[in-house]
Design a protein around this motif. Structure first.
Motif, PDB file in Angstrom:
ATOM      1  N   PRO A 179     -22.888  10.983 -15.321  1.00  0.00           N
ATOM      2  CA  PRO A 179     -22.775   9.645 -14.725  1.00  0.00           C
ATOM      3  C   PRO A 179     -22.174   9.736 -13.326  1.00  0.00           C
ATOM      4  O   PRO A 179     -21.340  10.592 -13.044  1.00  0.00           O
ATOM      5  N   SER A 180     -22.598   8.852 -12.458  1.00  0.00           N
ATOM      6  CA  SER A 180     -22.090   8.865 -11.090  1.00  0.00           C
ATOM      7  C   SER A 180     -21.271   7.617 -10.813  1.00  0.00           C
ATOM      8  O   SER A 180     -21.392   6.602 -11.504  1.00  0.00           O
ATOM      9  N   SER A 181     -20.437   7.711  -9.796  1.00  0.00           N
ATOM     10  CA  SER A 181     -19.627   6.575  -9.391  1.00  0.00           C
ATOM     11  C   SER A 181     -20.511   5.563  -8.683  1.00  0.00           C
ATOM     12  O   SER A 181     -21.539   5.895  -8.110  1.00  0.00           O
ATOM     13  N   GLY A 182     -20.091   4.323  -8.714  1.00  0.00           N
ATOM     14  CA  GLY A 182     -20.819   3.259  -8.039  1.00  0.00           C
ATOM     15  C   GLY A 182     -20.714   1.952  -8.808  1.00  0.00           C
ATOM     16  O   GLY A 182     -19.907   1.808  -9.715  1.00  0.00           O
ATOM     17  N   GLU A 183     -21.543   1.005  -8.416  1.00  0.00           N
ATOM     18  CA  GLU A 183     -21.525  -0.305  -9.050  1.00  0.00           C
ATOM     19  C   GLU A 183     -22.513  -0.339 -10.214  1.00  0.00           C
ATOM     20  O   GLU A 183     -23.633   0.139 -10.093  1.00  0.00           O
ATOM     21  N   VAL A 184     -22.069  -0.894 -11.332  1.00  0.00           N
ATOM     22  CA  VAL A 184     -22.896  -1.007 -12.530  1.00  0.00           C
ATOM     23  C   VAL A 184     -22.928  -2.480 -12.938  1.00  0.00           C
ATOM     24  O   VAL A 184     -21.895  -3.139 -12.966  1.00  0.00           O
ATOM     25  N   MET A 185     -24.118  -2.971 -13.254  1.00  0.00           N
ATOM     26  CA  MET A 185     -24.259  -4.345 -13.757  1.00  0.00           C
ATOM     27  C   MET A 185     -24.245  -4.311 -15.280  1.00  0.00           C
ATOM     28  O   MET A 185     -24.962  -3.533 -15.900  1.00  0.00           O
ATOM     29  N   ARG A 186     -23.404  -5.123 -15.884  1.00  0.00           N
ATOM     30  CA  ARG A 186     -23.306  -5.188 -17.342  1.00  0.00           C
ATOM     31  C   ARG A 186     -23.190  -6.650 -17.731  1.00  0.00           C
ATOM     32  O   ARG A 186     -22.262  -7.324 -17.306  1.00  0.00           O
TER      33      ARG A 186
END
Length: 121
Positions: free
Chosen positions: A68-75
């Motif tokens: 997994p990479s860092s960043g913005e995730v929509m949940r």
């Protein structure tokens, strides 16, 4: 003759009391919904951090999948900022990898997980 405005006075008192009760109920409902929103965000942060850590551990242990990479995730329609760090260490002559995951939603303090995984030889 003395009771001419008596009924009107009681009606005003009743309306004032009902207004006070309704405003208190509205404030209570607002506070409860605000707390529920914060708890929902905290739960989503926890579950998202756990999911990211499990996928990272699976990648490190078995070499399958993707890290997994860092960043913005929509949940569930809300954005969460995810930060994953991987640091190699040697602990008592055993190669280990320290995984750190921080998930922060809008308006929250965020959630932090950290674990050690034995590195592959």
């Amino acid at each position: 003759m003395k009771r001419k405005g008596f009924l009107l006075l009681w009606a005003v008192y009743a309306m004032a009391a009902a207004g006070i009760l309704l405003s208190g109920t509205a404030l209570l409902m607002h506070t409860a919904l605000d707390w529920e929103g914060k708890r929902e965000t905290a739960l989503e942060e926890t579950l998202l951090a756990q999911d990211m850590m499990e996928r990272a551990k699976y990648f490190i242990r078995f070499g399958r999948g993707t890290m997994p990479s860092s960043g913005e995730v929509m949940r569930n329609g809300k954005p969460y900022e995810v930060e994953i760090r991987r640091q190699e260490e040697i602990i008592q002559d055993i190669p280990m990898i320290r995984l750190r995951c921080r998930v922060k939603g809008q308006g929250s303090e965020g959630f932090f997980l950290e674990t050690l995984v034995e590195g592959r030889s």
